[in-house]
Every structure is written in C-alpha cells, then in structure tokens.
Design a protein around this motif. Structure first.
Motif, PDB file in Angstrom:
ATOM      1  N   ASP A 726       0.860  -1.196   0.000  1.00 39.28           N
ATOM      2  CA  ASP A 726       0.000   0.000   0.000  1.00 39.28           C
ATOM      3  C   ASP A 726       0.881   1.226   0.000  1.00 39.28           C
ATOM      4  N   GLU A 727       0.226   2.392   0.104  1.00 38.37           N
ATOM      5  CA  GLU A 727       0.961   3.648  -0.002  1.00 38.37           C
ATOM      6  C   GLU A 727       1.808   3.952   1.219  1.00 38.37           C
ATOM      7  N   SER A 728       1.674   3.166   2.295  1.00 39.65           N
ATOM      8  CA  SER A 728       2.494   3.416   3.483  1.00 39.65           C
ATOM      9  C   SER A 728       3.938   2.968   3.285  1.00 39.65           C
ATOM     10  N   PHE A 729       4.178   2.119   2.286  1.00 33.76           N
ATOM     11  CA  PHE A 729       5.520   1.605   1.995  1.00 33.76           C
ATOM     12  C   PHE A 729       6.171   0.976   3.231  1.00 33.76           C
ATOM     13  N   GLU A 745      -5.236  -0.763 -11.075  1.00 40.10           N
ATOM     14  CA  GLU A 745      -4.771  -0.604  -9.708  1.00 40.10           C
ATOM     15  C   GLU A 745      -3.403   0.074  -9.683  1.00 40.10           C
ATOM     16  N   THR A 746      -3.164   0.775  -8.575  1.00 38.99           N
ATOM     17  CA  THR A 746      -1.879   1.449  -8.376  1.00 38.99           C
ATOM     18  C   THR A 746      -0.844   0.454  -7.882  1.00 38.99           C
ATOM     19  N   PHE A 748       2.807   0.178  -6.039  1.00 32.59           N
ATOM     20  CA  PHE A 748       3.710   0.944  -5.183  1.00 32.59           C
ATOM     21  C   PHE A 748       5.087   0.294  -5.272  1.00 32.59           C
ATOM     22  N   GLU A 750       9.417   0.575  -5.216  1.00 32.24           N
ATOM     23  CA  GLU A 750      10.583   1.276  -4.688  1.00 32.24           C
ATOM     24  C   GLU A 750      11.825   0.654  -5.294  1.00 32.24           C
TER      25      GLU A 750
END
Length: 787
Positions: A726-729, A745-746, A748, A750
C-alpha cells in the motif's frame, strides 16, 4: 447366322442359347409358334403358365428353356417332342423392320418315370403316368385306338381339388387356367403346372428349407369311371447360404408331402449339373455333392470356372458378385410311386461382396522410380483416368507425359494396373527428412469403369519412399593473422538447411551487423570472421595469446533441428587487446610504451589491489569483472559503458615529504566496454536468464593524462527493487512471489541503490510489469519509460 443359336435337350427340357455378340446394340423378341394359332409373343404370364423360361446365363447370353409338356409343344406318343421358336431381331425398340429367324427344336424322351417333378425359376410342374384299365384283353387295341378321341371329351370332365390352410377348393380346369395353372393330359400322362406363391399354395419348412407346396388331386369322372390322381408338387424356395469363399445349396432329401410312407423311401440316384451339362465327377472341379439321411448339399467354391464373377459398385464401394446356374436331379422310389424323378433348376447369385482394392508398392529405391500396382480387379474393370499430384491424365496422356501405365495379370485370374513414375517428376512431392534423406510422395487418384454398367469408381492412394540421397555439407576452416574463415558448399543451403549463429539466423543482415564478410561462388560460401567480431568465442585468453573459436550450426529449414556444428578454432598472437564478455568479465592485454620504461608488475587498475595476472617488460594482462576493481558506469544512448583505467604506481623514497623526485613517468590507460543498455540494466538489476545471455560487449582502450584523472567512481551496481502492498511503503511482497493486480490498480514500487559513496547517483530509466517471472515475456505494462 452360324453360331447365333445353340440348343439341346436335357432331362425333358428344351434348352436354347443365343449368342449375345450377335445382339449387341439390337433388340429381340421370342415368339412361340402354334401350328393352329400361329406365332404367339412370349411374355412373363404366358411363360409361367405354359412352361417357358426366358433369362440370361451368367455370361449375359439370352437363354430360353421349355418343358416338353409346354402348351405349344407337338407331342408324338409321349416320346418325340417338337417346338418351333421365332427369334425377331431389330435395331429399334419398337421392333420395326425386324428380321425373323425361325428355329425348330426337337427332343426325344421315351423313358418317363412314374412321376416327374420339375422346379423351374417361374413355375412348378408335376406329371403323372396314368394307367387306364382295360375292359378285356380282346378290346385292348380298340380301346387304345379310341383313346385320342376320348381325350378331347375327357378334358371337359377333369376337375382339380386343392387343399390349403384356408380349406378345400374344387374348380374346373378352365377356372384353373384363369388362376395361372395349366392342366392337361397326354397319351399316357396327366400334368399340372402351377405358379409359385399362388393362393392355393402353402409354405412349409422341411429340414430347415422353405418349400412352396401345392397339394392337389386331379379327378376324372365319366359315368361309371372315377379316376383320382395325386398331382401334389413341392419345390424349394431357399436353402442357399454363403461364406467368403463358398456358396452352398441345400435341399431336403425326403419331402413328406411327396413321400407318403417314409419307411419305404429309397434314394436311387443324385446328380448335379451346370447349365445343361451333368457334372459326372464334381470333385474334379472342387465341387462337393453330399447327402445324408436328411439333406442333399452342393458346395461350390466362389470363383469356379463354370460360374462368373462380376464387378459392381455399392455405396461407393467396389465389390463382386458370383453367379452360377445349377440343376439337381434326384430319383427315388417309395411304396406310393414306383419311381419319382425330381429336377430343380436354380440360378444362384451371391450377395454383394466388398473387395477393398489394394495398392502394392513395388518401388525399388535404387532405381529412383515408383512402381505401384493397383488391384485386384476382374476383367470387367478398366482404367479410365489417373491423376498424379491432383493433375488428371487419361492413360494415353499419362504415357505421353512419361508415366508408364499398363495392366498386369495375377495368378487368381484377376488383373491390376501398374503405374511407374520417376522420383524426379515435377508432380512427385519431395520433402527433406532426417539428416540426409528425401521423402518422395506420390499422390494418385484412380478412376475406373466397373462392370457391364460401366459405373465409375474412384480410389486415392499415397505412396512414400524415403532414400538417403542428400549429402550433408562438410565445412573447411582456416585462419590468418586477424580473421577466421569458414568455407562450405552452397548446395541445399536455404532449400534444406540454414546456418545459425546460436539461435539467430545467420543471414546477410546479421553478417553485416557483426562485421562478417560473406562471399559466394558457384559452389561454395566463404565466411570471413574478424578475430574481435561478435560471435567469436574465446576459449583461452592469456598473455599475448588468444585461442578463439567460431561456431555455426547447420539446421533444418522447417524444424530448426541441428544437424551439424561447424567450428573453426585458431590461436592468435596479439600484443594488445580488450575483450568484454557477456557475463561482465573483461580481459585486457595492454602494451605500455614509455620512456623510460616502467615496471609492468607495478601497474594496477583503479582499485590498487587489482594487479596484472601476467606481464613482461612491455605488456601487462588484466582480468576482472565490471562490478569490481573500481569500474565506473555511465549511459550513452542505447549503450551502457563500463570504464576503468590502468595506471602505474610511482615509487617514492620513504620518509621524505613533498615534493618527491622520481624518474617514473606518469602514465594512465583508459579501458572502456560497451554493452547494449537494456541487457546491461537487466544484468545489473535482476537475475538474468542463463540460457539467453546478452551478446558480447565491445571495448576500446585509450591513454589519458593525469589532469583528466579525477571523476566520479562507482564501485558496483547494486540495485534492489521492492513492490509494497500500500501507499504506506511499510509492508512489501516477498521476492519471487507472483503478484496479481488489475490494470487500473496502483502499483507501489521502490528502487533503491545500496551504495554509501556520495558520488553515486541512481537514474530509473525503464521499468515494466509482466505476467510471469520471465521479464522478456509479453504482454508487458510500462511503469516508467525513458525516466
């Protein structure tokens, strides 16, 4: 005309045969000549009532048979019989302009049995001897002389009594004629002729054979005289059975309706015949005539010469029928009758017997000629057309084209059609198979005319022959100071096989791209490969020496199966080179030309711990990986460039402070390796597929001055990528786990460069997602493109 008519008299039957050759393309009719009424046209109704049969023998010749007790036969004292027949022949179906041939037939038959029964194809006939009682011996002559006159009167006094399942029926002779019966008396006999399956008849099963039976009594009444005569007749209507090789005709030995007291039955003689000829010794013709207490059995092998095999088509299938005309005569005695002569005439035809034609491949590969036999067929089959490779030919056209088409006879009196076609004919299919073989395929479609009806029959066949008639090419390799050479024959190239460099087709484009030089003449291809061109394999690289090899695979055009590997390997002397391997290994042979000369053992790469593997006074040999020894990396266009440098470590006097005085020159040599950017990025960031390694890189070397020595240095390309939930990484998916996402869907993502040096920077250029662990698979969805 001579040979048109043949006749005989056999077992009180007139036999007449017409030669069909005289009737080809014509029509004919038979007329029975009546001395009082003149010619009478023979038709089916008249034939069955009057004791005539008109049919064909198995060879197609018209056959006429007549009982000597027939309606229009002249009878002399029950011993000599005469019948005259008119044969009318015309070229028109209306029988106009017909030519009439009058043909009289004579038959002598003095030896009558007490009872005689004839079972013909269309009627049953029984004749019985009548013993008229005499008043006294003195009046015998007078009585006999008066009898012919009384016969005409007596005819009006005869009546018939029929017994059938429906009851008893008594009718006059004139009424019997209307029902299809024929009854009359001669000087010494009374006869009854009946059609099959009349209303007064009955079917009974005797020893497994169906018998058509007419039970009748002939009655003569005149004043004080009452004469009752048993005129019962019974004939078989079946009893025929077949196997693939024989036909069997079986009849009951004793017929109860004809033998009142079976205990007194005594069989006197049994004979068989074909057409109108008695077969005295059936076993000589492989016939079987057998009888026991219950049956008489005749067994004929299918195909026996006295019969005829005929070709026909049923449901598109070729087959044959077999026909033969048999007769059987059985004489017996019993208490009720002195002697009974029982004659059955039977035309037998087997059911349709499918015969699958066979294609026999008699090809001799060494002759390079198809030889195909197609059979077995009867003589009534002819070849109309033949198609080779779907191109139709008449037999004459096939001969003109160069095929050989002819008939051949087999031992079983059948025939076949032979086709000969050269392997090199353009209508023969050719396919390269296995290593050095050609499969030749002959596609044939036969069109046959079958039987007298000339029905067309079609049959297709495919014949193959594989022979080793292709010579695999042999390559010759050699080298000069800077190149490897491979020479091989051009025969079959691009037609049967291709050359492959690894998994890539070695075509003109690839040769130009890799810097190869290809030249051909009328027979050979010569391939020149520079020592440092792409595709060259370096088996051994050492100080001032390279052992290089070039491999090319010979593969089938269609299946890409590798048939042969051509390889050329040579040793080269080279004082200065750089080799950039696909796995990132770099090998350098550097020549240091300085004044004064330097100690080559003291040369090093950016990482001072990376020393030469080998050296001498003027050369140093280094081997290292692009991720070690202080190698830096940068991107330029579609390439990634790895850079390092060879330098000399100066000697200084210990304990002295700057400035330092030294005689060693300041020398540096820049080393560059170029790789395709995409393959190199994948190699640096992910685990690459070892089966498909990236191609060799290209390298350059060049000296550079000390003033340009300072630049950012990257020790290793250590990149880690993660996909978070999720966006919290904070929580990420484990490496190697399949991740399922909808296209909207997005994601995430890194990407982290793990390096402590402040001079290292990370640029994310291209990033994409695939459905599988194979990052080169399709489809793919781009996350970033060109940064």
């Amino acid at each position: 005309p001579p040979g048109f008519v043949e006749s005989s008299c056999r077992s009180r039957i007139f036999w007449m045969k017409l030669n069909k050759l005289f009737l080809q393309g014509k029509f004919f009719q038979l007329e029975i000549y009546d001395p009082f009424a003149g010619p009478i046209l023979l038709d089916e109704k008249l034939a069955s009532r009057c004791g005539y049969v008109l049919s064909e023998d198995v060879w197609g010749n018209p056959v006429f048979r007549a009982s000597v007790l027939g309606c229009h036969v002249a009878n002399e004292a029950d011993e000599l019989f005469t019948l005259t027949v008119n044969i009318k022949v015309s070229s028109y179906s209306s029988m106009r302009a017909a030519v009439t041939y009058t043909y009289p037939m004579y038959c002598s038959y003095p030896s009558w049995a007490s009872r005689e029964i004839v079972c013909e194809e269309n009627y049953m006939e029984v004749s019985v001897k009548t013993d008229v009682p005499a008043v006294s011996n003195d009046y015998t002559v007078a009585w006999m002389s008066a009898l012919p006159e009384t016969q005409n009167v007596a005819y009006q006094q005869w009546q018939l009594m029929f017994v059938s399942p429906s009851g008893r029926k008594r009718i006059t002779i004139s009424d019997a004629v209307k029902l299809g019966y024929s009854f009359n008396n001669t000087l010494s006999r009374v006869y009854l002729r009946a059609p099959y399956h009349s209303n007064e008849s009955d079917i009974s099963v005797v020893s497994g054979v169906n018998m058509n039976m007419v039970t009748s009594t002939s009655m003569y009444r005149q004043r004080w005289l009452l004469l009752l005569i048993d005129t019962t007749v019974s004939c078989p209507v079946d009893g025929i059975s077949f196997t693939n090789t024989t036909l069997t005709w079986m009849m009951p030995r004793i017929i109860p309706t004809l033998v009142v007291q079976e205990s007194t039955f005594l069989s006197k003689n049994i004979v068989m015949g074909v057409d109108d000829q008695v077969i005295a010794n059936p076993e000589e013709k492989n016939y079987l005539l057998e009888h026991n207490e219950t049956h008489i059995r005749i067994t004929i092998p299918i195909g026996a010469e006295e019969g005829k095999l005929k070709s026909s088509i049923s449901g598109g299938i070729y087959g044959v029928t077999y026909s033969i005309d048999l007769f059987l005569e059985h004489m017996w005695t019993d208490a009720g009758w002195q002697t009974t002569k029982y004659t059955v005439i039977k035309s037998i035809t087997t059911p349709f017997m499918p015969q699958m034609p066979t294609v026999i491949n008699n090809t001799v590969p060494e002759e390079r000629l198809f030889n195909v036999a197609f059979g077995h067929f009867l003589p009534d089959v002819s070849l109309v057309a033949i198609a080779v490779g779907n191109v139709p030919f008449t037999p004459r056209e096939a001969q003109y084209h160069g095929f050989k088409v002819y008939e051949t006879l087999f031992s079983n009196r059948t025939k076949g059609f032979i086709l000969e076609v050269s392997f090199d004919d353009p209508y023969v299919l050719k396919e390269y198979v296995n290593r050095n073989e050609t499969k030749y395929t002959l596609l044939v479609n036969y069109t046959l005319s079958v039987g007298p009806e000339m029905t067309l029959y079609y049959h297709s066949a495919e014949v193959e022959c594989v022979i080793a008639d292709i010579e695999l090419p042999e390559a010759v390799g050699y080298c000069d100071e800077e190149n490897l050479y491979l020479t091989l024959p051009t025969f079959g190239l691009h037609k049967y096989w291709e050359l492959y460099l690894g998994n890539t087709l070695l075509n003109r484009h690839l040769a130009l791209t890799n810097g190869y030089l290809a030249a051909t003449n009328s027979t050979h291809l010569i391939l020149q490969i520079p020592l440092f061109a792409a595709g060259v394999i370096y088996e051994e690289v050492s100080f001032q020496k390279i052992k290089a090899r070039f491999d090319v695979a010979l593969r089938k055009v269609r299946t890409l199966e590798t048939l042969q590997m051509f390889s050329i390997s040579c040793n080269f002397n080279s004082s200065e080179f750089i080799i950039c391997h696909p796995d990132g290994t770099v090998m350098i042979s550097a020549q240091m030309k300085t004044v004064p000369a330097i100690d080559m053992s003291k040369t090093k790469l950016r990482d001072s711990s990376c020393k030469p593997r080998e050296y001498n006074e003027a050369h140093a040999f280094f081997k290292f990986h692009v991720t070690t020894c202080g190698t830096s990396v940068r991107f330029e266009g579609d390439h990634i460039i790895y850079e390092n440098e060879i330098s000399y470590e100066k000697e200084t006097l210990p304990g002295q402070s700057i400035p330092t005085i030294t005689r060693d020159p300041d020398y540096r040599l820049t080393v560059l390796c170029y790789y395709q950017a995409k393959e190199t990025l994948v190699l640096g960031a992910f685990v690459s597929d070892p089966v498909t390694p990236p191609p060799f890189g290209s390298g350059t070397m060049g000296p550079r001055s000390n003033t340009a020595a300072y630049r950012r240095v990257r020790q290793t390309l250590n990149v880690v990528s993660r996909v978070f939930k999720d966006e919290s990484f904070t929580e990420f998916y484990e490496p190697g786990m399949a991740i399922l996402k909808q296209s909207v869907e997005t994601v995430f993502l890194e990407v982290e460069l793990k390096d402590e040096s402040p001079n290292i920077e990370l640029y994310l250029e291209n990033c994409w997602v695939t459905r599988s662990l194979d990052f080169s698979s399709t489809p793919r969805w781009n996350i970033t493109v060109d940064g």
